[in-house]
Scaffold this motif. Structure first.
Motif, PDB file in Angstrom:
ATOM      1  N   GLU A 131    -121.231  55.200  51.549  1.00  0.00           N
ATOM      2  CA  GLU A 131    -122.566  55.919  50.538  1.00  0.00           C
ATOM      3  C   GLU A 131    -123.475  55.354  50.492  1.00  0.00           C
ATOM      4  O   GLU A 131    -123.656  53.932  50.631  1.00  0.00           O
ATOM      5  N   THR A 132    -124.956  55.522  50.313  1.00  0.00           N
ATOM      6  CA  THR A 132    -126.723  55.151  50.663  1.00  0.00           C
ATOM      7  C   THR A 132    -126.858  54.751  49.441  1.00  0.00           C
ATOM      8  O   THR A 132    -126.778  55.807  48.325  1.00  0.00           O
ATOM      9  N   VAL A 133    -126.893  53.666  49.101  1.00  0.00           N
ATOM     10  CA  VAL A 133    -127.742  52.862  47.595  1.00  0.00           C
ATOM     11  C   VAL A 133    -128.911  52.511  47.976  1.00  0.00           C
ATOM     12  O   VAL A 133    -129.108  52.233  48.797  1.00  0.00           O
ATOM     13  N   GLN A 134    -130.298  53.662  47.367  1.00  0.00           N
ATOM     14  CA  GLN A 134    -131.184  53.562  47.414  1.00  0.00           C
ATOM     15  C   GLN A 134    -131.994  51.950  46.034  1.00  0.00           C
ATOM     16  O   GLN A 134    -130.653  52.605  44.172  1.00  0.00           O
ATOM     17  N   VAL A 135    -132.233  50.752  46.379  1.00  0.00           N
ATOM     18  CA  VAL A 135    -132.467  50.254  45.327  1.00  0.00           C
ATOM     19  C   VAL A 135    -134.107  49.912  44.814  1.00  0.00           C
ATOM     20  O   VAL A 135    -134.707  50.141  46.025  1.00  0.00           O
ATOM     21  N   THR A 136    -134.067  50.079  42.974  1.00  0.00           N
ATOM     22  CA  THR A 136    -135.727  49.987  42.931  1.00  0.00           C
ATOM     23  C   THR A 136    -135.132  48.447  42.129  1.00  0.00           C
ATOM     24  O   THR A 136    -134.775  47.864  41.463  1.00  0.00           O
ATOM     25  N   ARG A 137    -137.406  48.628  42.512  1.00  0.00           N
ATOM     26  CA  ARG A 137    -137.304  47.370  41.534  1.00  0.00           C
ATOM     27  C   ARG A 137    -138.757  47.749  40.072  1.00  0.00           C
ATOM     28  O   ARG A 137    -139.721  48.928  41.137  1.00  0.00           O
ATOM     29  N   HIS A 138    -139.008  47.852  38.862  1.00  0.00           N
ATOM     30  CA  HIS A 138    -139.546  48.675  38.200  1.00  0.00           C
ATOM     31  C   HIS A 138    -139.667  50.380  38.567  1.00  0.00           C
ATOM     32  O   HIS A 138    -141.429  50.792  38.544  1.00  0.00           O
ATOM     33  N   GLY A 139    -138.241  50.876  38.533  1.00  0.00           N
ATOM     34  CA  GLY A 139    -138.554  51.976  39.407  1.00  0.00           C
ATOM     35  C   GLY A 139    -139.325  52.910  40.792  1.00  0.00           C
ATOM     36  O   GLY A 139    -139.099  54.072  41.026  1.00  0.00           O
ATOM     37  N   LYS A 140    -139.623  51.874  41.333  1.00  0.00           N
ATOM     38  CA  LYS A 140    -140.320  52.416  42.577  1.00  0.00           C
ATOM     39  C   LYS A 140    -139.064  51.567  43.371  1.00  0.00           C
ATOM     40  O   LYS A 140    -138.883  51.069  43.676  1.00  0.00           O
ATOM     41  N   ALA A 141    -138.355  52.636  44.631  1.00  0.00           N
ATOM     42  CA  ALA A 141    -137.434  51.980  45.789  1.00  0.00           C
ATOM     43  C   ALA A 141    -138.264  50.833  46.658  1.00  0.00           C
ATOM     44  O   ALA A 141    -139.701  50.998  47.115  1.00  0.00           O
ATOM     45  N   VAL A 142    -136.937  49.959  46.949  1.00  0.00           N
ATOM     46  CA  VAL A 142    -137.975  49.200  47.655  1.00  0.00           C
ATOM     47  C   VAL A 142    -137.055  49.105  48.446  1.00  0.00           C
ATOM     48  O   VAL A 142    -137.299  48.272  49.912  1.00  0.00           O
ATOM     49  N   LEU A 143    -136.019  49.171  48.790  1.00  0.00           N
ATOM     50  CA  LEU A 143    -135.411  48.649  50.062  1.00  0.00           C
ATOM     51  C   LEU A 143    -133.926  50.534  49.379  1.00  0.00           C
ATOM     52  O   LEU A 143    -134.030  50.661  48.475  1.00  0.00           O
ATOM     53  N   ARG A 144    -133.402  50.869  50.397  1.00  0.00           N
ATOM     54  CA  ARG A 144    -132.586  51.837  51.029  1.00  0.00           C
ATOM     55  C   ARG A 144    -130.785  50.490  51.554  1.00  0.00           C
ATOM     56  O   ARG A 144    -131.387  50.196  52.889  1.00  0.00           O
ATOM     57  N   ILE A 200    -129.835  51.838  42.035  1.00  0.00           N
ATOM     58  CA  ILE A 200    -130.074  51.348  41.404  1.00  0.00           C
ATOM     59  C   ILE A 200    -131.083  50.675  41.105  1.00  0.00           C
ATOM     60  O   ILE A 200    -131.701  50.529  42.308  1.00  0.00           O
ATOM     61  N   PRO A 201    -130.857  49.745  40.379  1.00  0.00           N
ATOM     62  CA  PRO A 201    -131.499  48.916  40.846  1.00  0.00           C
ATOM     63  C   PRO A 201    -131.944  47.856  41.102  1.00  0.00           C
ATOM     64  O   PRO A 201    -130.393  46.818  40.812  1.00  0.00           O
ATOM     65  N   MET A 202    -132.928  46.960  41.257  1.00  0.00           N
ATOM     66  CA  MET A 202    -132.386  45.472  41.250  1.00  0.00           C
ATOM     67  C   MET A 202    -131.423  44.355  40.609  1.00  0.00           C
ATOM     68  O   MET A 202    -130.752  43.479  41.949  1.00  0.00           O
ATOM     69  N   THR A 203    -131.386  44.616  39.754  1.00  0.00           N
ATOM     70  CA  THR A 203    -130.852  44.166  38.826  1.00  0.00           C
ATOM     71  C   THR A 203    -129.602  44.268  39.066  1.00  0.00           C
ATOM     72  O   THR A 203    -128.851  42.838  39.187  1.00  0.00           O
ATOM     73  N   VAL A 204    -128.738  44.905  38.930  1.00  0.00           N
ATOM     74  CA  VAL A 204    -127.590  45.660  39.208  1.00  0.00           C
ATOM     75  C   VAL A 204    -127.160  45.173  40.825  1.00  0.00           C
ATOM     76  O   VAL A 204    -126.482  44.371  41.272  1.00  0.00           O
ATOM     77  N   LEU A 205    -128.099  44.971  41.559  1.00  0.00           N
ATOM     78  CA  LEU A 205    -127.636  44.594  43.153  1.00  0.00           C
ATOM     79  C   LEU A 205    -128.080  42.997  43.047  1.00  0.00           C
ATOM     80  O   LEU A 205    -126.804  42.046  43.133  1.00  0.00           O
TER      81      LEU A 205
END
Length: 92
Positions: free
Chosen positions: A24-37, A4-9
């Motif tokens: 479930e494991t959720v990977q968070v992206t910022r500008h398409g780059k994974a930044v946290l899990r 999911i994108p950071m904005t959703v989080l």
């Protein structure tokens, strides 16, 4: 794993937390780059679960037992030599 994108989080933290609580494991992206899990907390029943969820180890594809050996890996003499060497090394 869901991405999911950071904005959703930022806009729906409770919903994302519910996904993780459900396992479930959720990977968070910022500008398409994974930044946290975000991964579920480990349970005593499944010690490898968090490592699998974090992508650090994979599930066994074909779990197998070690092959049965007809003879020992070390001869008795080599085992005695190894024990002597270890005793010298540790000072025991």
């Amino acid at each position: 794993m869901r991405t999911i994108p950071m904005t959703v989080l930022n806009q729906h933290p409770s919903e994302v937390a519910k996904l993780v609580e459900a396992g479930e494991t959720v990977q968070v992206t910022r500008h398409g780059k994974a930044v946290l899990r975000l991964v579920p907390e480990p349970t005593a029943a499944d010690p490898l679960g968090p490592l699998i969820a974090a992508g650090l180890v994979g599930e066994a594809v074909r779990p197998q037992r070690a092959p049965h050996r007809a003879e020992p890996l070390l001869s008795e003499q080599r085992a005695d030599e190894a024990r002597a060497w270890l005793s010298e090394d540790t000072g025991a």
